[in-house]
Design a protein around this motif. Structure first.
Motif, PDB file in Angstrom:
ATOM      1  N   ASP A   4       0.827  -1.209   0.000  1.00  0.00           N
ATOM      2  CA  ASP A   4       0.000   0.000   0.000  1.00  0.00           C
ATOM      3  C   ASP A   4       0.864   1.263   0.000  1.00  0.00           C
ATOM      4  O   ASP A   4       2.098   1.201  -0.040  1.00  0.00           O
ATOM      5  N   GLN A  53       3.134  -0.992   3.500  1.00  0.00           N
ATOM      6  CA  GLN A  53       2.714  -2.204   4.208  1.00  0.00           C
ATOM      7  C   GLN A  53       2.102  -3.209   3.223  1.00  0.00           C
ATOM      8  O   GLN A  53       1.590  -2.825   2.172  1.00  0.00           O
ATOM      9  N   LEU A 106      -0.713  -6.001   2.218  1.00  0.00           N
ATOM     10  CA  LEU A 106      -2.106  -6.314   2.465  1.00  0.00           C
ATOM     11  C   LEU A 106      -2.246  -7.836   2.515  1.00  0.00           C
ATOM     12  O   LEU A 106      -1.986  -8.529   1.538  1.00  0.00           O
ATOM     13  N   THR A 130      -4.768 -11.224   3.498  1.00  0.00           N
ATOM     14  CA  THR A 130      -6.186 -11.564   3.512  1.00  0.00           C
ATOM     15  C   THR A 130      -6.404 -12.902   4.208  1.00  0.00           C
ATOM     16  O   THR A 130      -5.544 -13.779   4.196  1.00  0.00           O
ATOM     17  N   SER A 144      -1.955 -11.312  -0.489  1.00  0.00           N
ATOM     18  CA  SER A 144      -3.080 -10.427  -0.818  1.00  0.00           C
ATOM     19  C   SER A 144      -4.172 -11.133  -1.598  1.00  0.00           C
ATOM     20  O   SER A 144      -5.350 -11.018  -1.283  1.00  0.00           O
ATOM     21  N   ASP A 194      -9.013   1.928  -0.399  1.00  0.00           N
ATOM     22  CA  ASP A 194      -9.469   0.929   0.558  1.00  0.00           C
ATOM     23  C   ASP A 194     -10.016  -0.287  -0.172  1.00  0.00           C
ATOM     24  O   ASP A 194     -10.807  -0.146  -1.112  1.00  0.00           O
ATOM     25  N   PRO A 195      -9.616  -1.482   0.271  1.00  0.00           N
ATOM     26  CA  PRO A 195     -10.150  -2.676  -0.370  1.00  0.00           C
ATOM     27  C   PRO A 195     -11.639  -2.839  -0.096  1.00  0.00           C
ATOM     28  O   PRO A 195     -12.142  -2.438   0.950  1.00  0.00           O
ATOM     29  N   VAL A 235      -9.255  -8.481   5.872  1.00  0.00           N
ATOM     30  CA  VAL A 235      -8.008  -7.937   5.328  1.00  0.00           C
ATOM     31  C   VAL A 235      -7.255  -7.235   6.447  1.00  0.00           C
ATOM     32  O   VAL A 235      -7.860  -6.728   7.389  1.00  0.00           O
ATOM     33  N   ARG A 236      -5.948  -7.231   6.313  1.00  0.00           N
ATOM     34  CA  ARG A 236      -5.108  -6.593   7.328  1.00  0.00           C
ATOM     35  C   ARG A 236      -3.839  -6.082   6.648  1.00  0.00           C
ATOM     36  O   ARG A 236      -3.201  -6.810   5.888  1.00  0.00           O
ATOM     37  N   SER A 237      -3.463  -4.839   6.925  1.00  0.00           N
ATOM     38  CA  SER A 237      -2.187  -4.300   6.453  1.00  0.00           C
ATOM     39  C   SER A 237      -1.141  -4.519   7.536  1.00  0.00           C
ATOM     40  O   SER A 237      -1.383  -4.197   8.707  1.00  0.00           O
TER      41      SER A 237
END
Length: 192
Positions: A40, A44, A46, A48, A64, A126-127, A137-139
């Protein structure tokens, strides 16, 4: 429309196609896929968590997104298409990093058996994940993922993600990952 995957011989040449809905089982044939890590705007990654109702590896954390190129579809096009489908993101700066990655993994009697080139790419915004594909989801910083895969401190990582991170860790931060040689792709992936 039936989604098809490209079946491969042991050297990575295409030998036919099969319906994606029918290919994953206890004797899954070798087929072509890809994995992508999105970085991103803050540098960072991404990550999932796969939807809990998916047939293969439900509920595991992974890169991701993953996918299968359609017969004759270029890998970079497939990466961009899948980023939009799975995460609602426009993917840019697609770069091959592990052209020869392949793996076989099993969970609950279902096997993944893929030649799976790995890419890194960028995405802004934003996803908007497709709930049929992604539960969460997490960065995260690369250091968090790398340590979690190496030390086992991130439970529930997909086996392919653990293997990919081990190969990429020697290069450090994703910005330093070297571009892979397209000549090292499976022959079927050099088409399209």
């Amino acid at each position: 429309m039936t989604e098809l995957v490209v079946l491969l011989d042991p050297d990575g040449a295409a030998i036919g196609t099969a319906a994606k809905s029918e290919v994953h089982h206890g004797q899954t044939p070798l087929h072509l896929a890809f994995s992508c890590y999105l970085v991103d705007d803050d540098g960072q990654l991404l990550m999932t968590r796969r939807a809990a109702h998916k047939r293969t590896f439900p509920g595991v954390w992974t890169n991701s997104f993953c996918g299968h190129p359609a017969p004759g579809e270029a890998l970079e096009s497939a990466v961009r298409r899948r980023g939009r489908q799975e995460l609602g993101l426009d993917v840019g700066d697609v770069r091959l990093v592990l052209p020869g990655f392949r793996y076989r993994a099993e969970q609950d009697g279902v096997v993944e058996h893929e030649m799976c080139p790995v890419f890194v790419a960028t995405a802004s915004g934003d996803p908007a994940p497709d709930p049929t594909e992604v539960d969460e989801v997490r960065s995260v910083p690369w250091s968090t993922l790398s340590a979690g895969a190496r030390e086992g401190s991130w439970p529930g990582l997909s086996p392919w993600c653990v293997e990919q991170v081990a190969q990429l860790a020697v290069h450090g931060d994703p910005a330093l990952w070297p571009t892979g040689d397209p000549a090292a792709l499976p022959p079927a992936a050099r088409m399209g």
